[in-house]
Scaffold this active site. Structure first.
Site, PDB file in Angstrom:
ATOM      1  N   LYS A 278      24.740  38.378 -19.059  1.00  0.00           N
ATOM      2  CA  LYS A 278      24.725  38.288 -20.514  1.00  0.00           C
ATOM      3  C   LYS A 278      23.907  37.066 -20.934  1.00  0.00           C
ATOM      4  CE  LYS A 278      28.022  39.530 -24.116  1.00  0.00           C
ATOM      5  NZ  LYS A 278      29.427  39.613 -24.500  1.00  0.00           N
ATOM      6  N   GLU A 363      44.040  48.187 -28.155  1.00  0.00           N
ATOM      7  CA  GLU A 363      44.809  47.964 -29.371  1.00  0.00           C
ATOM      8  C   GLU A 363      46.157  48.676 -29.349  1.00  0.00           C
ATOM      9  OE1 GLU A 363      40.443  47.526 -30.295  1.00  0.00           O
ATOM     10  OE2 GLU A 363      41.672  49.039 -29.297  1.00  0.00           O
ATOM     11  N   ARG A 391      43.089  51.907 -34.756  1.00  0.00           N
ATOM     12  CA  ARG A 391      43.145  52.549 -33.440  1.00  0.00           C
ATOM     13  C   ARG A 391      44.564  52.578 -32.878  1.00  0.00           C
ATOM     14  NH1 ARG A 391      38.202  50.630 -29.773  1.00  0.00           N
ATOM     15  NH2 ARG A 391      38.068  52.867 -29.416  1.00  0.00           N
TER      16      ARG A 391
END
Length: 624
Positions: A278, A363, A391
């Site tokens: 990254k 979630e 969600r």
């Protein structure tokens, strides 16, 4: 500077390049992304990590005929640039400009709209099965990573894909990091196996016995490497029915193209494990990929400058309250679904590590986990964005509200969120929360009010949601002391006549500004549920027009609650509801978007003046 990149207006142009020139193209592409994002802001670290992978995918696959689905979608800037949107990058995430995420209406190369995590495998599997049913040789590719594989939906899709035998390729972009650092058992799987006491003891014993026979020892070492391969995460994916390939270097274009070319010929579900870094190619982002995950405008030559001290954001107020409350109450625990930085929980995680739980991008699990903690007498606070709470709606109802468990939901990003657009806008939480029995729903209008609401919420013995917007508030002084507020009680902020404005949360400040010019009564309603019916009924009897203002969908929101109250008591009064219209609000600058929805002071003022005009619209205004 961009001699190769300027030749690319579509993936067809890319596929026409000589393979040896692709590393140079990747170099130009990476530099273009850095220079572009420093001028517009956006996601940087994740996009720099997928440059070579993007080039290789479009070089090997016949896009857009072949489908590529990008999970989360905040790593698709290279994809956008290579698919004809290079010049449009100057308007990235701005009003009228291109989205920061894949968007089907924006380009035929955006096969599926994404912005939330863990959806790519399901969508790509649907596309692969559709191609199979239609007898097409079209390929479907899901690129998942950035922590998205910690989401349960991804594993549901993997489980289904293994038995459908469709031509699906799942590319795991393994950069060892989501937005926050990855967590969970899967991330530690290989390290746990290879560092276990049994494996280590056996290895030492084998070396001791075989040291006297060097050729056999060398053979054993090679065998050990083979055994390691047998216990890598690839074993798990092969149990799902995938052919596992990798891991390979995600920055080695030659290896990527050769491997993808071979995989494209294979039949059935394939899983390619790609390791990337990254922030690759930009030293500042490589050193701090979390800081450079999502950035505003900055100087690319020296990186992001520190922000000058100023009034705190709502998120920062929440983070400080969390630490202060934890000092007072040892039973308080905090949960986040992989949003430690975004939810302002860094200090809490460092000061109270045993009471801090990052459950990954999960979630649903976060909410039910909190319910279990509450069952045992702890006081869980779930820090979650409004759009992510969507969600876990079943868990909110089934696992928390039905059992009336004392879980506090600190709901950040309530309302519009500017450049992130409709996928991240908290447009519906007041509507979907107020219909749930046992729920208390508060909407903070200022920084200090948020602190007092959170304190009040954690003191209750039932489910509570405290909702607050993104960014900074009106700049009220945040008191150190915490005082419980009376549940269900509104506060009159301005006394006027004829018109009463009932404002919720972030809409209190612009409503006061409009009220000053109208000489209107302005009420900070504070609670969407329970609604302060006493003040609603009183104002209905003493004013000619009631106006509700909320940064939430008009349908089923706080204005609807006021209408229901008036109808239940048989009161006939003119009422106008202002809020978000029945459409998705595109990305752009937040103030401009609110103005478009008539939710700034001027919009509220003009709407009320029009309603008060005898020739104007009477009754209820329900949208734009």
């Amino acid at each position: 500077m961009y001699s190769l990149l300027k030749q690319i207006d579509s993936p067809d142009d890319l596929r026409g390049l000589d393979r040896k020139s692709l590393p140079k193209l990747a170099e130009e592409l990476r530099q273009f992304i850095i220079e572009s994002v420093c001028r517009t802001g956006g996601h940087l670290s994740s996009n720099l990590g997928t440059v070579e992978l993007t080039v290789a995918l479009h070089y090997v696959f016949n896009t857009p005929y072949d489908r590529i689905v990008w999970d989360v979608g905040h790593q698709t800037y290279a994809h956008k640039i290579l698919s004809g949107r290079r010049e449009a990058m100057s308007g990235l995430r701005t009003r009228g400009g291109i989205s920061g995420f894949p968007k089907r209406s924006e380009s035929e190369y955006d096969a599926f709209g994404t912005a939330h995590s863990s959806t790519s495998i399901s969508a790509a599997l649907g596309m692969a099965v559709a191609a199979k049913l239609e007898g097409l040789q079209r390929r479907a590719v899901a690129v998942i990573g950035d922590g998205a594989l910690t989401g349960g939906m991804a594993f549901e899709a993997l489980n289904n894909a293994g038995v459908l035998d469709a031509n699906l390729l799942v590319v795991l972009n393994d950069n060892e990091m989501s937005i926050s650092k990855n967590v969970g058992a899967l991330d530690n799987y290989l390290a746990r196996i290879l560092s276990g006491s049994f494996y280590s003891a056996a290895r030492r014993a084998g070396e001791k016995v075989l040291r006297v026979v060097p050729p056999v020892l060398e053979l054993a070492k090679r065998a050990e490497e083979h055994v390691k391969g047998m216990v890598t995460p690839g074993t798990l994916f092969e149990e799902f029915g995938f052919n596992y390939i990798g891991p390979i270097d995600g920055h080695d274009l030659e290896a990527l193209i050769s491997t993808l070319t071979n995989v494209r010929r294979l039949q059935g579900p394939q899983f390619l494990h790609v390791v990337t870094r990254k922030g690759k190619g930009y030293s500042h982002a490589e050193m701090d990929p979390i800081l450079y995950h999502g950035v505003g405008k900055f100087d690319s030559s020296c990186g992001i400058a520190g922000s000058p001290p100023g009034k705190p954001t709502y998120t920062e107020v929440f983070g400080k309250w969390l630490c202060d409350m934890a000092e007072k109450d040892e039973k308080l625990v905090a949960i986040t679904p992989a949003m430690r930085e975004g939810s302002g929980m860094v200090e809490f995680s460092e000061r109270f590590p045993s009471r801090y739980f990052d459950v990954g991008i999960a979630e649903q699990h976060a909410v039910t986990f909190a319910a279990g903690l509450a069952c045992e007498g702890l006081k869980p606070v779930v820090a979650i964005y409004s759009t992510f709470l969507q969600r876990a709606y079943d868990q909110l109802i089934h696992d928390v509200a039905i059992q009336n468990l004392p879980v506090v939901f600190a709901i950040d990003r309530g309302g519009l969120v500017g450049a992130d657009g409709p996928t991240h806008a908290g447009s519906f939480d007041l509507s979907f929360l107020r219909c749930i029995p046992n729920m208390t729903v508060m909407a903070a209008s200022s920084e200090d009010e948020l602190r007092q609401m959170l304190y009040s919420a954690v003191s209750m013995n039932s489910p509570v949601a405290v909702r607050y917007p993104r960014g900074r508030g009106p700049g009220t002084v945040v008191r150190e002391e915490m005082q419980a507020i009376e549940i269900g009680r509104a506060v009159v902020r301005r006394q006027g006549e004829k018109v009463a404005i009932l404002a919720f949360g972030s809409m209190v400040s612009p409503s006061i500004e409009a009220g000053e010019k109208l000489n209107a009564t302005v009420v900070n309603m504070r609670f969407v549920k329970p609604l302060d019916e006493r003040i609603v009924l009183e104002l209905a009897k003493t004013h000619e027009l009631l106006v509700t203002v909320e940064e939430n969908s008009l349908m089923g929101g706080a204005g609807s609650a006021v209408s229901e109250c008036l109808n239940a008591h048989g009161l006939k009064v003119r009422q106008m509801n202002l809020g978000l219209p029945d459409r998705y609000i595109d990305h752009g600058e937040s103030a401009s978007l609110l103005s478009d929805c008539l939710l700034d002071a001027e919009g509220i003022l003009e709407s009320i003046r029009e309603a008060m005009n005898p020739s104007g619209l009477l009754g209820i205004v329900t949208g734009l």
